[in-house]
Scaffold this active site. Structure first.
Site, short mmCIF file in Angstrom:
data_model
loop_
_atom_site.label_atom_id
_atom_site.label_comp_id
_atom_site.label_asym_id
_atom_site.label_seq_id
_atom_site.Cartn_x
_atom_site.Cartn_y
_atom_site.Cartn_z
CD GLU A 1 -5.73 0.72 2.42
OE1 GLU A 1 -6.15 0.60 1.25
OE2 GLU A 1 -5.73 -0.20 3.26
NE ARG B 1 -3.71 -2.41 0.26
CZ ARG B 1 -3.41 -3.64 -0.19
NH1 ARG B 1 -2.28 -3.85 -0.82
NH2 ARG B 1 -4.24 -4.63 -0.01
CB SER C 1 -9.65 -1.24 3.49
OG SER C 1 -10.22 -2.43 2.98
#
Length: 332
Positions: A324, A155, A228
């Site tokens: 995130e 990520r 998410s």
């Protein structure tokens, strides 16, 4: 043309109220030769799917609206404009008979945003398929970056670590080589069994992933969210083993001999936070990893609640969750 005081509510999947002081739609790469792009704008927006916007965004916001898919050779190599919808592109590759990205279907956002976050799901990451990221480097001009140049991580990427250096204009992908289907992640095999499919195709996997995601994730058009909200934390193996002694049903995904990845959603759920929150913001009732705008939430509301989630999980498990989503704007 630059617009003034533009409401960005419809430009972010959380549906949060935020006002851009100045706003420009980027519809043609030729616009990048304007002296305006000698330095970075204050914010570059794609699909707005991984952002947490505060109330006021000073300076210039650029919304990338470049779109289109070009075949490089007709055999699975594509060049895709940055503003192209990610999910539509994945579906298009499958329609053309090119497998590989089926596990990444239904991820919200644009193609240009995919390398920034190195989006991933169900055992796949977009970095596996990227050959070149085409970008505008402020003060330099058009540049092409290889995967090594992009420094992809979990990520993560160079673009995320060096904000304000590049504006991604297009991404090239290679799907020319057949790839083995990835079935051992999440509930893919279970979903295929429910469909009585024992020899799945890439399209079957895509359909299974779509069904799984839709069962867990709300449609942002009706219930604002960013997918998410937290990264899956990676912890030292001794810490995992100590947690596993106490919570024997704790899922885990070994990274190497020394570290283990834990599912953030499980931690939040087991901490008793699934479906909780305030009238304006909370965790989704079907998936604790997703924070939702229940109506009228502001960026500050979401930030405050996410901090409560982090503190609760840290107190319960000794694990620190990292957001995130990217925090954009003033939060003082």
């Amino acid at each position: 043309m630059i617009q003034q005081q533009v409401d960005l509510r419809r430009f972010n999947t959380f549906g949060l109220p935020a006002v851009a002081e100045r706003f420009l739609a980027l519809t043609d790469e030729a616009q990048l030769t304007d002296p305006l792009f000698r330095q970075a704008p204050d914010l570059v927006l794609g699909g707005g799917s991984n952002l947490l916007l505060m109330d006021e965004l000073p300076g210039l916001t650029v919304h990338v609206q470049l779109s289109g898919v070009t075949w490089a050779d007709g055999k699975g190599r594509y060049r895709v404009a940055a503003g192209t919808d990610w999910n539509q592109f994945v579906r298009y590759t499958l329609e053309q008979g090119h497998s590989g990205m089926e596990n990444l279907i239904l991820i919200p956002g644009t193609v240009g945003a995919s390398p920034v976050q190195n989006i991933g799901a169900y055992g796949s990451e977009v970095a596996e398929f990227i050959t070149t990221v085409h970008a505008w480097e402020y003060g330099v001009g058009a540049v092409d970056l290889s995967p090594a140049d992009c420094a992809f991580g979990y990520r993560d990427s160079r673009f995320k670590r060096e904000p304000g250096r590049y504006l991604i204009t297009a991404v090239s992908f290679d799907l020319s080589e057949p790839r083995a289907l990835k079935l051992d992640y999440g509930a893919i095999r279970t979903e295929l069994e429910l469909r009585q499919i024992d020899q799945p195709t890439a399209s079957d996997v895509a359909a299974a992933v779509t069904a799984i995601r839709r069962s867990k994730l709300p449609d942002w058009f009706f219930l604002g969210n960013s997918g998410s909200f937290f990264k899956n934390p990676v912890v030292p193996r001794p810490q995992y083993e100590a947690l596993h002694e106490q919570y024997t049903d704790l899922p885990a995904y070994p990274i190497d001999d020394t570290s283990v990845k834990l599912p953030a959603g499980w931690l939040i759920d087991r901490a008793g936070l699934r479906g909780t929150g305030t009238p304006r913001v909370g965790t989704y009732a079907r998936q604790a990893l997703v924070l939702v705008n229940r109506g009228g939430a502001t960026g500050r509301d979401v930030l405050a609640f996410s901090t409560q989630v982090q503190e609760t999980v840290a107190a319960r498990f000794g694990v620190q969750l990292e957001r995130e989503v990217q925090l954009i704007g003033r939060c003082d």
